[in-house]
Scaffold this motif. Sequence first.
Motif, mmCIF file in Angstrom:
data_model
loop_
_atom_site.group_PDB
_atom_site.id
_atom_site.type_symbol
_atom_site.label_atom_id
_atom_site.label_comp_id
_atom_site.label_asym_id
_atom_site.label_seq_id
_atom_site.Cartn_x
_atom_site.Cartn_y
_atom_site.Cartn_z
ATOM 1 N N ARG A 1 -5.706 -4.799 5.759
ATOM 2 C CA ARG A 1 -5.520 -4.032 4.526
ATOM 3 C C ARG A 1 -6.090 -2.613 4.665
ATOM 4 O O ARG A 1 -5.553 -1.669 4.091
ATOM 5 C CB ARG A 1 -6.149 -4.759 3.342
ATOM 6 C CG ARG A 1 -7.654 -4.717 3.272
ATOM 7 C CD ARG A 1 -8.212 -5.550 2.140
ATOM 8 N NE ARG A 1 -9.666 -5.555 2.191
ATOM 9 C CZ ARG A 1 -10.421 -6.505 1.661
ATOM 10 N NH1 ARG A 1 -9.858 -7.534 1.037
ATOM 11 N NH2 ARG A 1 -11.731 -6.426 1.738
ATOM 12 N N ALA A 2 -7.167 -2.461 5.454
ATOM 13 C CA ALA A 2 -7.689 -1.114 5.709
ATOM 14 C C ALA A 2 -6.680 -0.294 6.505
ATOM 15 O O ALA A 2 -6.469 0.892 6.235
ATOM 16 C CB ALA A 2 -9.023 -1.198 6.446
ATOM 17 N N HIS B 1 0.823 -1.211 0.000
ATOM 18 C CA HIS B 1 0.000 0.000 0.000
ATOM 19 C C HIS B 1 0.858 1.263 0.000
ATOM 20 O O HIS B 1 0.472 2.277 -0.594
ATOM 21 C CB HIS B 1 -0.949 -0.016 1.195
ATOM 22 C CG HIS B 1 -2.162 -0.868 0.974
ATOM 23 N ND1 HIS B 1 -2.144 -2.241 1.072
ATOM 24 C CD2 HIS B 1 -3.442 -0.549 0.635
ATOM 25 C CE1 HIS B 1 -3.347 -2.727 0.827
ATOM 26 N NE2 HIS B 1 -4.150 -1.725 0.555
ATOM 27 N N ARG C 1 -13.266 -12.141 -0.340
ATOM 28 C CA ARG C 1 -13.128 -11.170 0.751
ATOM 29 C C ARG C 1 -11.699 -11.070 1.278
ATOM 30 O O ARG C 1 -11.467 -10.405 2.288
ATOM 31 C CB ARG C 1 -14.063 -11.550 1.902
ATOM 32 C CG ARG C 1 -15.526 -11.264 1.629
ATOM 33 C CD ARG C 1 -16.361 -11.473 2.867
ATOM 34 N NE ARG C 1 -16.742 -12.870 3.031
ATOM 35 C CZ ARG C 1 -17.249 -13.373 4.158
ATOM 36 N NH1 ARG C 1 -17.383 -12.607 5.219
ATOM 37 N NH2 ARG C 1 -17.588 -14.644 4.240
ATOM 38 N N SER C 2 -10.753 -11.694 0.597
ATOM 39 C CA SER C 2 -9.403 -11.786 1.152
ATOM 40 C C SER C 2 -8.337 -11.143 0.279
ATOM 41 O O SER C 2 -7.145 -11.339 0.520
ATOM 42 C CB SER C 2 -9.037 -13.270 1.379
ATOM 43 O OG SER C 2 -9.963 -13.893 2.219
ATOM 44 N N PRO D 1 -9.213 -8.253 5.925
ATOM 45 C CA PRO D 1 -9.947 -7.014 5.638
ATOM 46 C C PRO D 1 -9.570 -5.865 6.570
ATOM 47 O O PRO D 1 -9.463 -4.713 6.125
ATOM 48 C CB PRO D 1 -11.415 -7.430 5.808
ATOM 49 C CG PRO D 1 -11.423 -8.887 5.471
ATOM 50 C CD PRO D 1 -10.130 -9.419 6.039
ATOM 51 N N GLU D 2 -9.365 -6.162 7.865
ATOM 52 C CA GLU D 2 -8.980 -5.095 8.788
ATOM 53 C C GLU D 2 -7.532 -4.655 8.556
ATOM 54 O O GLU D 2 -7.224 -3.452 8.601
ATOM 55 C CB GLU D 2 -9.150 -5.575 10.232
ATOM 56 C CG GLU D 2 -10.586 -5.652 10.718
ATOM 57 C CD GLU D 2 -11.333 -6.867 10.198
ATOM 58 O OE1 GLU D 2 -12.567 -6.792 10.056
ATOM 59 O OE2 GLU D 2 -10.686 -7.901 9.917
ATOM 60 N N PRO E 1 -17.404 -4.504 10.411
ATOM 61 C CA PRO E 1 -16.836 -3.234 9.929
ATOM 62 C C PRO E 1 -16.771 -2.140 10.979
ATOM 63 O O PRO E 1 -15.947 -1.232 10.878
ATOM 64 C CB PRO E 1 -17.777 -2.843 8.771
ATOM 65 C CG PRO E 1 -18.447 -4.113 8.366
ATOM 66 C CD PRO E 1 -18.591 -4.906 9.628
ATOM 67 N N PRO F 1 -12.009 -6.267 -5.268
ATOM 68 C CA PRO F 1 -12.353 -7.506 -4.551
ATOM 69 C C PRO F 1 -12.078 -8.772 -5.346
ATOM 70 O O PRO F 1 -12.010 -9.854 -4.772
ATOM 71 C CB PRO F 1 -13.849 -7.336 -4.258
ATOM 72 C CG PRO F 1 -14.334 -6.307 -5.224
ATOM 73 C CD PRO F 1 -13.181 -5.391 -5.469
ATOM 74 N N TRP G 1 -6.434 -5.673 -1.995
ATOM 75 C CA TRP G 1 -6.923 -4.316 -2.264
ATOM 76 C C TRP G 1 -8.426 -4.261 -2.055
ATOM 77 O O TRP G 1 -9.180 -5.008 -2.692
ATOM 78 C CB TRP G 1 -6.603 -3.903 -3.702
ATOM 79 C CG TRP G 1 -5.191 -4.190 -4.108
ATOM 80 C CD1 TRP G 1 -4.762 -5.187 -4.929
ATOM 81 C CD2 TRP G 1 -4.013 -3.466 -3.712
ATOM 82 N NE1 TRP G 1 -3.404 -5.137 -5.073
ATOM 83 C CE2 TRP G 1 -2.915 -4.095 -4.346
ATOM 84 C CE3 TRP G 1 -3.782 -2.365 -2.890
ATOM 85 C CZ2 TRP G 1 -1.606 -3.654 -4.175
ATOM 86 C CZ3 TRP G 1 -2.493 -1.914 -2.723
ATOM 87 C CH2 TRP G 1 -1.415 -2.554 -3.357
ATOM 88 N N ALA G 2 -8.880 -3.377 -1.191
ATOM 89 C CA ALA G 2 -10.312 -3.235 -0.938
ATOM 90 C C ALA G 2 -11.038 -2.770 -2.192
ATOM 91 O O ALA G 2 -12.202 -3.128 -2.414
ATOM 92 C CB ALA G 2 -10.552 -2.255 0.210
ATOM 93 N N HIS G 3 -10.368 -1.978 -3.028
ATOM 94 C CA HIS G 3 -11.010 -1.436 -4.227
ATOM 95 C C HIS G 3 -11.066 -2.458 -5.369
ATOM 96 O O HIS G 3 -11.678 -2.204 -6.404
ATOM 97 C CB HIS G 3 -10.266 -0.184 -4.711
ATOM 98 C CG HIS G 3 -8.832 -0.432 -5.071
ATOM 99 N ND1 HIS G 3 -8.452 -1.002 -6.267
ATOM 100 C CD2 HIS G 3 -7.690 -0.208 -4.385
ATOM 101 C CE1 HIS G 3 -7.133 -1.102 -6.311
ATOM 102 N NE2 HIS G 3 -6.649 -0.627 -5.177
#
Length: 474
Positions: free
Chosen positions: A443-444, A23, A67-68, A440-441, A283, A75, A71-73
């Motif tokens: 990568r955020a 990132h 979901r893994s 998910p947490e 979330p 999926p 990059w969140a953008h």
Amino acid sequence: MNRNAVSVAVIGGGASGTLACAHLLEASAASRRPVRISLIEPSDELGRGTAYASPDPRHLMNTPMERSGAWAHDPGHLAAWLRRRDPDTPSGHYPPRGTYGAYLADTLRETRERTAETGQLWHVRRRARRVLPGLPRPVVALSDGRCVAADRVVFAMGNAATWRDPFPSAQAGPRYVRSPWHSGLPAVADHSSVLLLGNGLTAVDIGLSLLGGSVGVRVDAVSRHGLLPRPHGAGCSHGGHPNVAGTLLADDRLTLARLVSTVRSEMRRSPECWREIIDALRPCAGELWGRLDADDQRDFLGRFGTYWDVHRHRLPPTTAHRLGRALGSGRLKARKGRAAYLRACPRGVVAGLDVGAGPVPVRYDWVINCTGFGRDITGSADPLLSWLLRDGLAVPDSLRLGMATDRRGRLLDHAGRPDPALLAIGPLRRGSQWETTAIPEIRAQAAQLADDILGPPVTGPAELLHQGGPVSSF
């Protein structure tokens, strides 16, 4: 490279460190702010860490591929990577943990190549032993006596830094495996008896490996509650239950009692949808956790922590099926209780097994610690973490789950002041965010960390303070 580049030292090359680097490189290219990263990790392989180093294909991710991704953008990023390797990969696939580690390493390598115009990354194959709060920049002392100076230091040591050993001083002998993810599984002979300390995801993976690797092995797993992780299931038809999260977020006087009451009410209305109700909280779990006072947080850990874990960290369907068969055959037994003591004996270990009526000596050929990461960071055996706490660069959070940090991951000192040069990502932030161990947490956090690091003014490029250039690179 621009001499005004931001310099970052990332300590730890598992999932947290790898995602942080990826990132940072991506943000550097997007913002046109040059960055130089020293990724300090002794292992030759990146992206693996404790969680994703297993070579056993039976050890699966407990989150589907959709979901893994890194990059969140995007999926579909992980799914596309998997299908390049195997075009027949189905939707909802749970990849092996070792495969996911390879994916993280490939993602970092591809990102590094794509962003080479603005970002540079060196893989420093050494251990970080100490961090010195240098002026104008902190300095990371390495295991070979050399140092790395940087504008920002990111602590990404993962769960390994807080791995829990319930018998740190026990004379249990060579048949006690203190950490199966670090030392590997022993060569267990056919018809052996094995005691697993713990009933969580680690115990399930280790137990299934033992049963599948030798003939006639008998496995007992013991934990305080005797609870096994619940399985994933098909989605509900109620839209994911977003109202439960909205109700809690709108409560400006939130307490643990009100939180539990709200969740239980939703569960009573739709008991078959407990998975979706738990997922709806995910979330906003960090924000809800932060609204509870220290007493409520402590009460949650004591009363509900284990129940949250077994419902939140679920088994992939294939693993749940294998576990059900093992339990049904009687070769694997999950018991409520504890091992009061361990004592070495010829070719085995005697465990004082207490399942309610006091400890009874039971001999096993092997005992394997599967209790996972600890809930007291001050008991960590990690040399760097011990130094950070001793030197005062880091302090435990109020519950000692991890480092005290603010919501942006900056380390807090004894007075509660954040240090913009020292940041944490991943499991080390459990005290401030609770839910901080899953992709998910993480990568955020990596995305936020990259934005924060590339925003403030910088002082100069990273320097490896020894003669002869970088220690190593890709």
